[in-house]
Design a protein around this motif. Structure first.
Motif, PDB file in Angstrom:
ATOM      1  N   VAL A 282       0.842  -1.191   0.000  1.00  0.00           N
ATOM      2  CA  VAL A 282       0.000   0.000   0.000  1.00  0.00           C
ATOM      3  C   VAL A 282       0.881   1.247   0.000  1.00  0.00           C
ATOM      4  O   VAL A 282       1.825   1.362   0.791  1.00  0.00           O
ATOM      5  N   LEU A 283       0.545   2.181  -0.888  1.00  0.00           N
ATOM      6  CA  LEU A 283       1.271   3.443  -0.975  1.00  0.00           C
ATOM      7  C   LEU A 283       0.659   4.522  -0.098  1.00  0.00           C
ATOM      8  O   LEU A 283       1.371   5.358   0.466  1.00  0.00           O
ATOM      9  N   THR A 284      -0.650   4.557   0.009  1.00  0.00           N
ATOM     10  CA  THR A 284      -1.339   5.593   0.780  1.00  0.00           C
ATOM     11  C   THR A 284      -0.955   5.487   2.258  1.00  0.00           C
ATOM     12  O   THR A 284      -1.042   4.403   2.848  1.00  0.00           O
ATOM     13  N   PRO A 285      -0.503   6.565   2.882  1.00  0.00           N
ATOM     14  CA  PRO A 285      -0.077   6.507   4.286  1.00  0.00           C
ATOM     15  C   PRO A 285      -1.196   6.028   5.207  1.00  0.00           C
ATOM     16  O   PRO A 285      -2.379   6.350   4.995  1.00  0.00           O
ATOM     17  N   PRO A 286      -0.857   5.266   6.253  1.00  0.00           N
ATOM     18  CA  PRO A 286      -1.883   4.761   7.174  1.00  0.00           C
ATOM     19  C   PRO A 286      -2.781   5.836   7.772  1.00  0.00           C
ATOM     20  O   PRO A 286      -3.975   5.604   7.976  1.00  0.00           O
ATOM     21  N   ALA A 287      -2.240   7.016   8.074  1.00  0.00           N
ATOM     22  CA  ALA A 287      -3.082   8.077   8.630  1.00  0.00           C
ATOM     23  C   ALA A 287      -4.152   8.503   7.632  1.00  0.00           C
ATOM     24  O   ALA A 287      -5.314   8.742   8.001  1.00  0.00           O
ATOM     25  N   THR A 288      -3.779   8.582   6.361  1.00  0.00           N
ATOM     26  CA  THR A 288      -4.762   8.933   5.343  1.00  0.00           C
ATOM     27  C   THR A 288      -5.738   7.783   5.113  1.00  0.00           C
ATOM     28  O   THR A 288      -6.932   8.015   4.881  1.00  0.00           O
ATOM     29  N   LEU A 289      -5.265   6.538   5.193  1.00  0.00           N
ATOM     30  CA  LEU A 289      -6.184   5.399   5.114  1.00  0.00           C
ATOM     31  C   LEU A 289      -7.248   5.499   6.207  1.00  0.00           C
ATOM     32  O   LEU A 289      -8.434   5.228   5.962  1.00  0.00           O
ATOM     33  N   ALA A 290      -6.827   5.906   7.402  1.00  0.00           N
ATOM     34  CA  ALA A 290      -7.783   6.061   8.503  1.00  0.00           C
ATOM     35  C   ALA A 290      -8.808   7.144   8.187  1.00  0.00           C
ATOM     36  O   ALA A 290     -10.000   6.992   8.478  1.00  0.00           O
TER      37      ALA A 290
END
Length: 211
Positions: A183-191
């Motif tokens: 996954v490229l999208t940062p975890p904070a943005t995934l949240a």
């Protein structure tokens, strides 16, 4: 010749004739105005922004002596690279993103945006390299960007589909992948995506069906 100021979902810069639907910066200048070559640095500061293409009639000399202007296919691409909505030109979106991020991360207090920039910086960079995350496909929200396991490029998750990314828009559709993904999208943005933030997609995504 186009400048190397287009941004891939992995955050790297390249030259392409496709302008994209969003604009942004990384907190200042990190290109060389005299050569306008691909920069050796990734950023000027931790403030990585995603902006609208036009705001209050402002005009700029792109890749001059001001900050390093960047262009994204769409907001999904910008978020994957590690950017966030700009508080000046996209105030409504920036506040919505922060609210969703706070809910998604379970933060006890609402941080100022420099605090969010610190969180994102830890999520998106490993030194000068893009930090990726191996996560289960089942837990990923729409708008997440992943690497195709067969090396075909970048895939944006949308409903039951995974849309094949290109600089000019989405050019193909696959079934949403299963199992562990890079996954490229940062975890904070995934949240934030998982808790209500809705990014703006390139119009080409609509040709493959709505979420």
């Amino acid at each position: 010749m186009p400048l190397p100021n287009r941004v891939r979902p992995d955050g790297t810069l390249f030259a392409d004739t496709a302008r994209g639907t969003f604009y942004g910066n990384r907190g200042g200048r990190f290109h060389d105005p005299s050569t306008q070559d691909v920069p050796t640095r990734m950023q000027a500061t931790r403030q990585w922004l995603c902006c609208v293409l036009s705001f209050k009639g402002r005009k700029r000399k792109v890749w001059g002596h001001g900050y390093t202007e960047l262009f994204f296919c769409d907001e999904v691409t910008a978020l994957a690279a590690g950017h966030r909505p700009c508080m000046e030109c996209r105030r409504h979106d920036a506040l919505a993103y922060r609210e969703a991020l706070v809910r998604g991360l379970g933060l006890p207090e609402t941080p100022l945006f420099p605090g969010i920039d610190h969180i994102l910086d830890a999520d998106r960079r490993d030194g000068r390299l893009k930090r990726t995350h191996r996560l289960a496909a089942a837990q990923l929200p729409d708008g997440a960007m992943v690497l195709a396991e067969d090396g075909a490029g970048f895939l944006a998750l949308r409903g039951a589909s995974a849309l094949l990314w290109s600089p000019a828009g989405y050019v193909g559709r696959r079934q949403r992948p299963l199992g562990l993904l890079t996954v490229l999208t940062p975890p904070a943005t995934l949240a934030a995506l998982d808790h209500g933030y809705r990014p703006r997609w390139h119009p080409s995504a609509d040709a493959f069906g709505a979420t």
